[in-house]
Design a protein around this motif. Structure first.
Motif, PDB file in Angstrom:
ATOM      1  N   LEU A  17       0.829  -1.214   0.000  1.00  0.00           N
ATOM      2  CA  LEU A  17       0.000   0.000   0.000  1.00  0.00           C
ATOM      3  C   LEU A  17       0.861   1.261   0.000  1.00  0.00           C
ATOM      4  CD1 LEU A  17      -2.903  -1.001   2.417  1.00  0.00           C
ATOM      5  CD2 LEU A  17      -2.918  -0.959  -0.063  1.00  0.00           C
ATOM      6  N   ASN A  71       1.990   2.086  -3.604  1.00  0.00           N
ATOM      7  CA  ASN A  71       0.957   2.707  -4.433  1.00  0.00           C
ATOM      8  C   ASN A  71       0.548   4.092  -3.924  1.00  0.00           C
ATOM      9  OD1 ASN A  71      -2.355   2.800  -4.697  1.00  0.00           O
ATOM     10  ND2 ASN A  71      -1.351   2.139  -6.562  1.00  0.00           N
ATOM     11  N   VAL A  90      -1.150   4.690  -1.229  1.00  0.00           N
ATOM     12  CA  VAL A  90      -2.396   4.681  -0.439  1.00  0.00           C
ATOM     13  C   VAL A  90      -2.054   5.032   1.006  1.00  0.00           C
ATOM     14  CG1 VAL A  90      -4.262   3.221   0.452  1.00  0.00           C
ATOM     15  CG2 VAL A  90      -3.618   3.061  -1.940  1.00  0.00           C
ATOM     16  N   ARG A 147      -2.774  15.587  -4.355  1.00  0.00           N
ATOM     17  CA  ARG A 147      -3.749  14.883  -5.191  1.00  0.00           C
ATOM     18  C   ARG A 147      -3.225  14.570  -6.597  1.00  0.00           C
ATOM     19  NH1 ARG A 147      -9.951  16.771  -5.517  1.00  0.00           N
ATOM     20  NH2 ARG A 147      -9.947  15.988  -3.403  1.00  0.00           N
ATOM     21  N   ARG A 203      -2.332  10.835  -8.193  1.00  0.00           N
ATOM     22  CA  ARG A 203      -2.996  10.323  -9.405  1.00  0.00           C
ATOM     23  C   ARG A 203      -1.959   9.814 -10.406  1.00  0.00           C
ATOM     24  NH1 ARG A 203      -8.157  11.521 -11.084  1.00  0.00           N
ATOM     25  NH2 ARG A 203      -7.582  11.977 -13.206  1.00  0.00           N
ATOM     26  N   ARG A 247      -0.377   6.570  -8.993  1.00  0.00           N
ATOM     27  CA  ARG A 247      -1.255   5.398  -9.029  1.00  0.00           C
ATOM     28  C   ARG A 247      -1.503   4.899 -10.445  1.00  0.00           C
ATOM     29  NH1 ARG A 247      -4.934   7.881  -4.237  1.00  0.00           N
ATOM     30  NH2 ARG A 247      -3.546   7.226  -2.565  1.00  0.00           N
ATOM     31  N   VAL A 304      -2.209  -1.632  -8.033  1.00  0.00           N
ATOM     32  CA  VAL A 304      -2.269  -2.633  -6.951  1.00  0.00           C
ATOM     33  C   VAL A 304      -3.426  -3.596  -7.173  1.00  0.00           C
ATOM     34  CG1 VAL A 304      -2.645  -2.991  -4.486  1.00  0.00           C
ATOM     35  CG2 VAL A 304      -1.237  -1.129  -5.225  1.00  0.00           C
TER      36      VAL A 304
END
Lengths: 243, 268
Positions: free
Chosen positions: B49, B52, B54, B73, B77, B80, B85
């Motif tokens: 996590l 990625n 998160v 943000r 983006r 990711r 994932v």
């Protein structure tokens, strides 16, 4: 022959069909028409959706129970006799019975129409339709999340209930049943919460941007489907004038 | 060896203050098949996590191709999109009412127009043989099919690094084999694949590079041959040696076989 249409047009046709049928059910005062609509829509659910007859029947059972209780409440009248005995009398008048029957059939006909509508229109299609009508994004998001949470809770409940039953839960004793049920409720709450958190992580991992955007596949409408739609509309509209 | 992601002194603890990762430093090599191993609670899922974005580390920093992770943000983006994932539980990933929309979900969150999303989705569905079930509700599929749908959904975003948390758990042998074939195919296209697994035998056979986590730290890392040869270190991390290695050792073979076929050749 087939032609391509916009997704919201396709959803709109379905929504209009369902809303139209609901209005007809609501406006009609004929019991025969209501019974006809219940039969028609209950039978159409397994044919038009992927639900089996058994599941379609089950979906109507819960509202049936509530509507039956409501109709019974209307049908029965209580009269109090302060002078003598018996003190309370349950009266079953012809008018109240007729009214209860009408109420029952009307409600059930609307419910069968709504039930078919829910089965035919997915949450993403509903979202697309609401967006088309400029419904605030917050409400749409709320609708999707509530729908999804209900799905998760339903799924978890089934799993946990099976797990309980496999370990001799609900063995017929009242106390045991009550304990098992309270444990089930607690577990559903905590595990659903956990899964909803997991879901939020999974959404973030796929670039979720506080707006659930669905891209629906392009739909091709065949001429025959339009013919079926016209037939469907005729079936539900024409009887209004004759029954 | 060129690295795609670097972790420097990364520490992470959840809200209950329990430290899951502690001073973790590692470079993830680019374009390799990487197996992330460790006993339960070693910090594998947390690390995934973090990769990625998160989760944000409490200490230390992560770098993607030399650039530090940007947790704003826009930065997330972009990250990711590059690092996808695949979760262990497909049910926690599925959000859409149909397979088509599930696969299109990640793509539609990116800045593509709807027609591009449809084109890409159609291509991925075809590639994963999901076209026949594209209108089905993903919740009503088998575990294997659900995992394929989730995998397709992640791949539709065309990430450079694919992080999969126990991708074959709950899958039968043919489905697991198919999944690994897909990983191989993606790796051949230059993508970096990181999987966490408890299947030591498969990890030994499949991985180019192995990372062993233990108590929130990198216990061992290196090529599969190097890592799996160190029986004592594996044992300390609570992991067994792969069966093929144990057999080869027992039979006194000089070469260590990587798969069953090479083992057969060695004993004949």
């Amino acid at each position: 022959m087939s032609f391509r249409i916009q997704n919201h047009t396709c959803i709109g046709i379905r929504v209009l069909f369902i809303v139209g049928a609901m209005i007809l059910c609501y406006l009609s005062t004929s019991n025969v028409y209501h019974a006809f609509m219940i039969g028609l829509f209950a039978a159409s659910t397994p044919l038009l959706t992927k639900f089996s007859f058994k599941i379609a029947f089950r979906r109507l059972m819960m509202p049936f129970l509530f509507v039956s209780i409501a109709a019974l409440t209307v049908a029965l009248e209580l009269s109090f006799n302060t002078a003598g005995s018996p003190f309370i009398k349950v009266v079953f008048s012809k008018e109240s019975f007729a009214f209860a029957i009408q109420l029952f059939l009307k409600s059930m006909s609307v419910i069968s129409v709504v039930s078919l509508g829910i089965a035919m229109i997915s949450i993403s299609e509903m979202t697309a339709f609401l967006r088309f009508f400029r419904v605030p994004e917050l409400l749409i998001e709320l609708l999707v999340m509530v729908h999804h949470s209900i799905q998760i809770i339903g799924h978890k409940t089934t799993k946990l209930y099976t797990a309980q039953k496999s370990r001799m839960a609900y063995n017929g004793q009242f106390k045991n049943g009550l304990t098992c049920f309270s444990l089930l409720v607690t577990s559903i709450f905590s595990s659903s919460l956990n899964q909803i958190q997991q879901q939020a992580i999974a959404l973030d991992a796929r670039c979720y941007n506080n707006k659930l955007v669905w891209v629906l596949p392009r739909k091709n409408i065949k001429s025959i489907q339009l013919v079926w739609l016209t037939i469907g509309l005729s079936i539900i509209t024409i009887p209004v004038f004759f029954i | 060896m060129k690295s795609v992601i670097d972790l420097k002194n990364v520490g992470y603890s959840y809200q209950n203050k329990e430290e899951v990762l502690n001073g973790l430093s590692i470079s993830i090599p680019e374009g390799k098949k990487i197996a992330l191993l460790g006993a339960n609670g070693a910090g594998k899922s947390t690390l995934m996590l973090l990769l990625n974005g998160v989760l944000k580390p409490n200490e230390g920093q992560l770098f993607y191709k030399g650039e530090p992770y940007n947790y704003k943000r826009k930065g997330l983006r972009a990250l990711r999109q590059k690092v996808g994932v695949l979760f262990q539980e497909p049910d926690s990933q599925i959000i859409a009412p149909t397979v088509y929309e599930e696969v299109a979900f990640g793509l539609s969150n990116l800045d593509f127009d709807k027609e591009t999303v449809r084109k890409k989705t159609d291509a991925v569905l075809e590639c994963f043989y999901l076209t026949d079930i594209q209108y089905k509700n993903p919740h009503h599929l088998s575990v294997g099919q659900k995992k394929r749908v989730c995998f397709a959904s992640v791949l539709a975003m065309a990430p450079d690094v694919i992080v999969a948390d126990e991708p074959t758990s709950g899958l039968d042998h043919p489905y697991a084999q198919q999944m690994f074939k897909e990983f191989d195919f993606l790796n051949a296209q230059g993508k970096t694949i990181i999987i966490s697994t408890h299947d030591m035998n498969h990890a030994y056979e499949w991985a180019d590079y192995v990372i062993v986590l233990h108590k929130g730290k990198v216990w061992q890392c290196g090529s599969a041959d190097e890592v799996f040869a160190n029986e004592a270190a594996l044992k300390e991390a609570g992991l067994p040696q792969p069966l093929l290695l144990q057999l080869a050792k027992y039979l006194g073979l000089k070469e260590m076989p990587r798969d069953v076929e090479s083992f057969k050749q060695l004993i004949h």
